[in-house]
Design an enzyme around this catalytic site. Structure first.
Site, short mmCIF file in Angstrom:
data_model
loop_
_atom_site.label_atom_id
_atom_site.label_comp_id
_atom_site.label_asym_id
_atom_site.label_seq_id
_atom_site.Cartn_x
_atom_site.Cartn_y
_atom_site.Cartn_z
N GLY A 8 40.17 42.81 66.72
CA GLY A 8 39.39 43.61 67.67
C GLY A 8 40.01 43.57 69.05
CG LEU A 10 43.45 47.90 70.68
CD1 LEU A 10 44.01 49.23 70.17
CD2 LEU A 10 44.32 47.37 71.81
CG ASP A 34 41.15 47.26 67.32
OD1 ASP A 34 40.48 47.99 66.56
OD2 ASP A 34 40.65 46.72 68.32
CG ASP A 52 39.19 47.41 57.70
OD1 ASP A 52 38.34 46.59 58.09
OD2 ASP A 52 38.93 48.35 56.91
CE1 TYR A 141 26.36 41.47 68.29
CE2 TYR A 141 24.60 40.67 69.70
CZ TYR A 141 25.94 40.88 69.46
OH TYR A 141 26.86 40.50 70.41
C1 AKB Z 1 24.93 43.28 73.33
O1 AKB Z 1 24.18 43.73 74.22
O2 AKB Z 1 24.82 43.57 72.14
C2 AKB Z 1 26.00 42.30 73.73
C3 AKB Z 1 25.50 40.90 73.65
C4 AKB Z 1 24.64 40.34 74.70
O3 AKB Z 1 25.79 40.22 72.71
N1 AKB Z 1 26.47 42.60 75.04
#
Ligand code: AKB
Length: 313
Positions: A8, A10, A34, A52, A141
């Site tokens: 990652g 770039l 990247d 990748d 996330y």
């Molecule tokens: C996001 O907002 O997803 C990122 C983070 C705080 O991990 N910048």
């Protein structure tokens, strides 16, 4: 760190980290990878390979070709994009991480990957969130980040891979814009202030989140990777922060330089609910005690520098 592969390279952090590491360790010692190539300094100032991160074989081949001793794994989807594509996010964020950890294991390489304030959730203490606390994130996330921290610790304990990580707050920079994060408003606001003198925020007033200027984030990565391992009680990952603010405070700081600057609000419910589930501020004392973390930029100093650089741009 002597011969470093970055995935990652770039992206938002990778593009500046690659350049910084080449300045410190030598251009040929830092292999940028990247999924795409562009004409930026990171892509052109030293070795570059297309990788990748979901393709384990190519990643390992590239690492072996350059005989790397450190893997810095940056490729990942940010919070808002991950929330829009949760299955893809799991596959990319976790599959990529697993492949990068396996590459580090095979080459007996040191390993870094970023975690995030996104690793915390609504049941985490909100103010001065401790290093060791409850992690029950409610975003894909966040689930990826917690799983990633645990997996990185697992590789350290099980296989002896020297894994290290940082829980980054929102990162602010004038070089490569972020894409798909919740904290991106704090970058966009500077671009719009310089271009149009006004900004419509998708994050509501009163919403506090931790932030850090990119030069501090890059220094923190290098410092942690160079830290004496015998001093590290934690590894994956350390809380780090430089400031915590809400949109009205950044707007007030911008007004010191652009007096007519105006902020208005059109709240995006998805990104707002992600922000609401994250801490107001985190406690970085473990990073300070174990490897001497120190941020140099506060909101005032960062704002002055951001506006200067963007005006030049
Ligand atoms: C996001 O907002 O997803 C990122 C983070 C705080 O991990 N910048």
């Amino acid at each position: 760190m002597k011969r470093i592969m970055i995935t990652g390279a770039l992206g938002q952090i990778g593009s500046e980290l690659t350049v910084k590491l080449r300045e410190i360790y030598g251009a040929d010692q830092v292999i940028a990878t990247d999924i795409r190539k562009n004409e930026t300094e990171a892509a052109l100032s030293g070795p570059f390979e297309m990788v990748d991160v979901t393709d384990a074989r190519t990643m390992l081949e590239v690492a072996k070709k350059y005989n790397v001793d450190s893997v810095i794994h940056m490729a990942a989807l940010l919070s808002a994009t991950a929330e829009a594509n949760p299955v893809f996010a799991w596959n990319l964020n976790m599959g990529g991480l697993m492949n990068a950890l396996e590459t580090a294991r095979e080459l007996k390489a040191q390993f870094f990957t970023p975690s995030s304030i996104g690793a915390f959730g609504p049941s985490t203490p909100k103010d001065r969130t401790p290093q060791d606390t409850i992690h029950r994130p409610t975003t894909m996330y966040g689930v990826n980040k917690v799983a990633g921290e645990l997996l990185s610790d697992y590789y350290f304990h099980k296989f002896g891979v020297d894994t290290r990580g940082l829980r980054f707050p929102g990162l602010i920079s004038y070089v490569t814009p972020p894409g798909g994060g919740t904290t991106d408003y704090a970058v966009e606001i500077y671009y719009e202030a310089v271009k149009n003198g006004k900004y419509t925020s998708y994050i509501d007033k009163g919403t506090y989140m931790d932030m850090m200027y990119m030069p501090d984030a890059l220094d923190a990565i290098v410092q942690l990777m160079e830290a004496d391992p015998s001093k590290l009680k934690h590894r994956n990952s350390f809380n780090v922060t430089a400031m915590s603010f809400e949109p009205e405070q950044i707007a007030a700081e911008i007004r010191k330089h652009i007096p007519h600057f105006e902020i208005s609000y059109k709240v995006d419910p998805i990104r707002q609910s992600i922000a609401d589930s994250w801490p107001n501020s985190i406690d970085d004392s473990a990073a300070v005690e174990e490897w001497g973390f120190k941020a140099n930029f506060d909101l005032g100093k960062m704002t002055e520098n951001m506006l200067d650089k963007l005006k030049q741009k």
